[in-house]
Design a protein around this motif. Structure first.
Motif, PDB file in Angstrom:
ATOM      1  N   ASP A 136       0.646  -1.560   0.117  1.00 37.79           N
ATOM      2  CA  ASP A 136      -0.278   0.293  -0.050  1.00 37.79           C
ATOM      3  C   ASP A 136       0.803   1.367  -0.114  1.00 37.79           C
ATOM      4  N   TRP A 137       1.690   1.230   0.761  1.00 40.53           N
ATOM      5  CA  TRP A 137       2.854   2.297   0.987  1.00 40.53           C
ATOM      6  C   TRP A 137       4.117   2.785  -0.445  1.00 40.53           C
ATOM      7  N   SER A 138       4.123   1.766  -1.249  1.00 35.39           N
ATOM      8  CA  SER A 138       4.512   1.827  -2.213  1.00 35.39           C
ATOM      9  C   SER A 138       3.595   2.479  -3.130  1.00 35.39           C
ATOM     10  N   SER A 139       2.768   1.903  -2.901  1.00 35.26           N
ATOM     11  CA  SER A 139       1.626   2.622  -4.007  1.00 35.26           C
ATOM     12  C   SER A 139       1.143   4.105  -4.315  1.00 35.26           C
ATOM     13  N   ARG A 140       1.850   4.563  -3.152  1.00 40.86           N
ATOM     14  CA  ARG A 140       0.924   6.083  -2.757  1.00 40.86           C
ATOM     15  C   ARG A 140       2.238   6.921  -3.596  1.00 40.86           C
ATOM     16  N   THR A 141       2.081   8.387  -3.708  1.00 40.06           N
ATOM     17  CA  THR A 141       3.153   8.496  -4.393  1.00 40.06           C
ATOM     18  C   THR A 141       4.125   9.571  -3.315  1.00 40.06           C
ATOM     19  N   PRO A 142       5.130  10.309  -3.929  1.00 42.58           N
ATOM     20  CA  PRO A 142       6.153  10.839  -3.071  1.00 42.58           C
ATOM     21  C   PRO A 142       5.291  11.691  -2.471  1.00 42.58           C
ATOM     22  N   ARG A 143       4.308  12.306  -2.900  1.00 43.79           N
ATOM     23  CA  ARG A 143       3.680  13.645  -2.379  1.00 43.79           C
ATOM     24  C   ARG A 143       2.840  13.431  -1.550  1.00 43.79           C
ATOM     25  N   ASP A 144       1.969  12.389  -1.651  1.00 43.65           N
ATOM     26  CA  ASP A 144       1.162  11.930  -1.128  1.00 43.65           C
ATOM     27  C   ASP A 144       2.025  11.301   0.882  1.00 43.65           C
ATOM     28  N   ARG A 145       3.441  10.234   0.352  1.00 38.90           N
ATOM     29  CA  ARG A 145       3.650   9.591   1.589  1.00 38.90           C
ATOM     30  C   ARG A 145       4.526  11.170   2.806  1.00 38.90           C
ATOM     31  N   ALA A 146       4.990  12.059   2.095  1.00 45.32           N
ATOM     32  CA  ALA A 146       5.467  13.329   2.206  1.00 45.32           C
ATOM     33  C   ALA A 146       4.736  13.609   3.585  1.00 45.32           C
ATOM     34  N   ARG A 147       3.168  13.511   2.703  1.00 49.26           N
ATOM     35  CA  ARG A 147       1.952  14.513   4.011  1.00 49.26           C
ATOM     36  C   ARG A 147       2.010  13.622   4.767  1.00 49.26           C
ATOM     37  N   ILE A 148       1.258  12.171   5.057  1.00 48.43           N
ATOM     38  CA  ILE A 148       1.639  11.333   6.018  1.00 48.43           C
ATOM     39  C   ILE A 148       2.612  11.679   6.791  1.00 48.43           C
ATOM     40  N   LEU A 149       3.474  11.400   6.289  1.00 48.60           N
ATOM     41  CA  LEU A 149       4.640  11.835   7.745  1.00 48.60           C
ATOM     42  C   LEU A 149       5.124  12.809   8.119  1.00 48.60           C
ATOM     43  N   LEU A 150       4.309  13.748   7.648  1.00 50.99           N
ATOM     44  CA  LEU A 150       4.675  15.346   7.827  1.00 50.99           C
ATOM     45  C   LEU A 150       3.126  14.882   9.192  1.00 50.99           C
ATOM     46  N   GLU A 151       2.424  14.974   8.870  1.00 53.94           N
ATOM     47  CA  GLU A 151       1.252  14.858   9.717  1.00 53.94           C
ATOM     48  C   GLU A 151       1.781  14.222  11.183  1.00 53.94           C
ATOM     49  N   ALA A 152       2.431  12.672  10.810  1.00 54.95           N
ATOM     50  CA  ALA A 152       2.850  12.021  11.508  1.00 54.95           C
ATOM     51  C   ALA A 152       4.004  12.534  12.649  1.00 54.95           C
ATOM     52  N   ALA A 153       4.628  13.274  11.989  1.00 56.55           N
ATOM     53  CA  ALA A 153       6.068  14.250  13.109  1.00 56.55           C
ATOM     54  C   ALA A 153       5.378  15.249  13.796  1.00 56.55           C
ATOM     55  N   HIS A 154       4.722  15.547  13.443  1.00 55.61           N
ATOM     56  CA  HIS A 154       3.195  17.129  13.738  1.00 55.61           C
ATOM     57  C   HIS A 154       2.755  16.130  15.046  1.00 55.61           C
ATOM     58  N   ARG A 155       1.777  15.161  15.133  1.00 58.21           N
ATOM     59  CA  ARG A 155       1.595  13.761  15.766  1.00 58.21           C
ATOM     60  C   ARG A 155       2.123  13.912  17.247  1.00 58.21           C
ATOM     61  N   LEU A 156       3.443  13.423  17.076  1.00 56.19           N
ATOM     62  CA  LEU A 156       4.269  13.300  17.967  1.00 56.19           C
ATOM     63  C   LEU A 156       4.656  14.354  18.786  1.00 56.19           C
ATOM     64  N   ARG A 157       4.900  15.421  17.388  1.00 51.58           N
ATOM     65  CA  ARG A 157       5.059  16.823  19.004  1.00 51.58           C
ATOM     66  C   ARG A 157       4.265  16.986  19.442  1.00 51.58           C
ATOM     67  N   ARG A 158       2.846  17.283  19.330  1.00 54.55           N
ATOM     68  CA  ARG A 158       1.756  17.113  19.916  1.00 54.55           C
ATOM     69  C   ARG A 158       1.847  16.485  21.057  1.00 54.55           C
ATOM     70  N   ASN A 159       2.105  15.331  20.842  1.00 56.62           N
ATOM     71  CA  ASN A 159       1.556  14.339  21.915  1.00 56.62           C
ATOM     72  C   ASN A 159       2.844  14.325  22.918  1.00 56.62           C
ATOM     73  N   THR A 160       3.910  14.799  22.878  1.00 54.98           N
ATOM     74  CA  THR A 160       5.541  14.195  23.289  1.00 54.98           C
ATOM     75  C   THR A 160       5.558  13.398  24.628  1.00 54.98           C
ATOM     76  N   GLU A 161       4.486  14.286  25.417  1.00 49.64           N
ATOM     77  CA  GLU A 161       4.391  14.502  27.478  1.00 49.64           C
ATOM     78  C   GLU A 161       3.733  13.232  27.287  1.00 49.64           C
ATOM     79  N   GLU A 162       2.592  12.907  26.496  1.00 46.79           N
ATOM     80  CA  GLU A 162       1.901  11.750  26.236  1.00 46.79           C
ATOM     81  C   GLU A 162       2.435  10.119  26.022  1.00 46.79           C
ATOM     82  N   ILE A 163       3.363  10.339  25.071  1.00 48.65           N
ATOM     83  CA  ILE A 163       4.063   9.016  24.587  1.00 48.65           C
ATOM     84  C   ILE A 163       5.424   8.583  25.193  1.00 48.65           C
ATOM     85  N   ALA A 164       5.625   9.833  25.923  1.00 46.03           N
ATOM     86  CA  ALA A 164       7.536   8.974  26.686  1.00 46.03           C
ATOM     87  C   ALA A 164       6.812   8.565  28.036  1.00 46.03           C
ATOM     88  N   ILE A 165       7.498   7.797  28.085  1.00 46.43           N
ATOM     89  CA  ILE A 165       7.757   7.056  29.308  1.00 46.43           C
ATOM     90  C   ILE A 165       8.834   7.571  30.502  1.00 46.43           C
TER      91      ILE A 165
END
Length: 84
Positions: free
Chosen positions: A55-84
């Motif tokens: 599924d990932w391989s079939s996505r365009t580079p632009r689509d993959r970049a959008r997904i990765l940037l959104e994941a990075a945003h969510r990680l930064r937003r939830n750093t305290e909750e994610i950290a152990i």
């Protein structure tokens, strides 16, 4: 914290699996644990990973970049909750 395997977006039963403790080598303190998967668990995980890769391989580079940037945003937003 769950000690069961997470495969295909779901926590699966750890029944019949050994529980393995994770130790901090510097202090000797137990810092976590996980369930050692069975052959079937590994088979399920590999099958899921292969499907996700196709599924990932079939996505365009632009689509993959959008997904990765959104994941990075969510990680930064939830750093305290994610950290152990």
């Amino acid at each position: 914290m769950k000690y069961t395997p997470f495969v295909s977006g779901e926590w699966i039963s750890a029944e019949g699996m050994d529980r393995v403790e994770v130790t901090n080598p510097a202090s000797g303190q137990i810092v976590g644990a996980y369930a050692r998967g069975t052959r079937e668990t590994v088979r399920q995980a590999l099958e899921s990973a292969n499907t996700a890769f196709r599924d990932w391989s079939s996505r365009t580079p632009r689509d993959r970049a959008r997904i990765l940037l959104e994941a990075a945003h969510r990680l930064r937003r939830n750093t305290e909750e994610i950290a152990i």
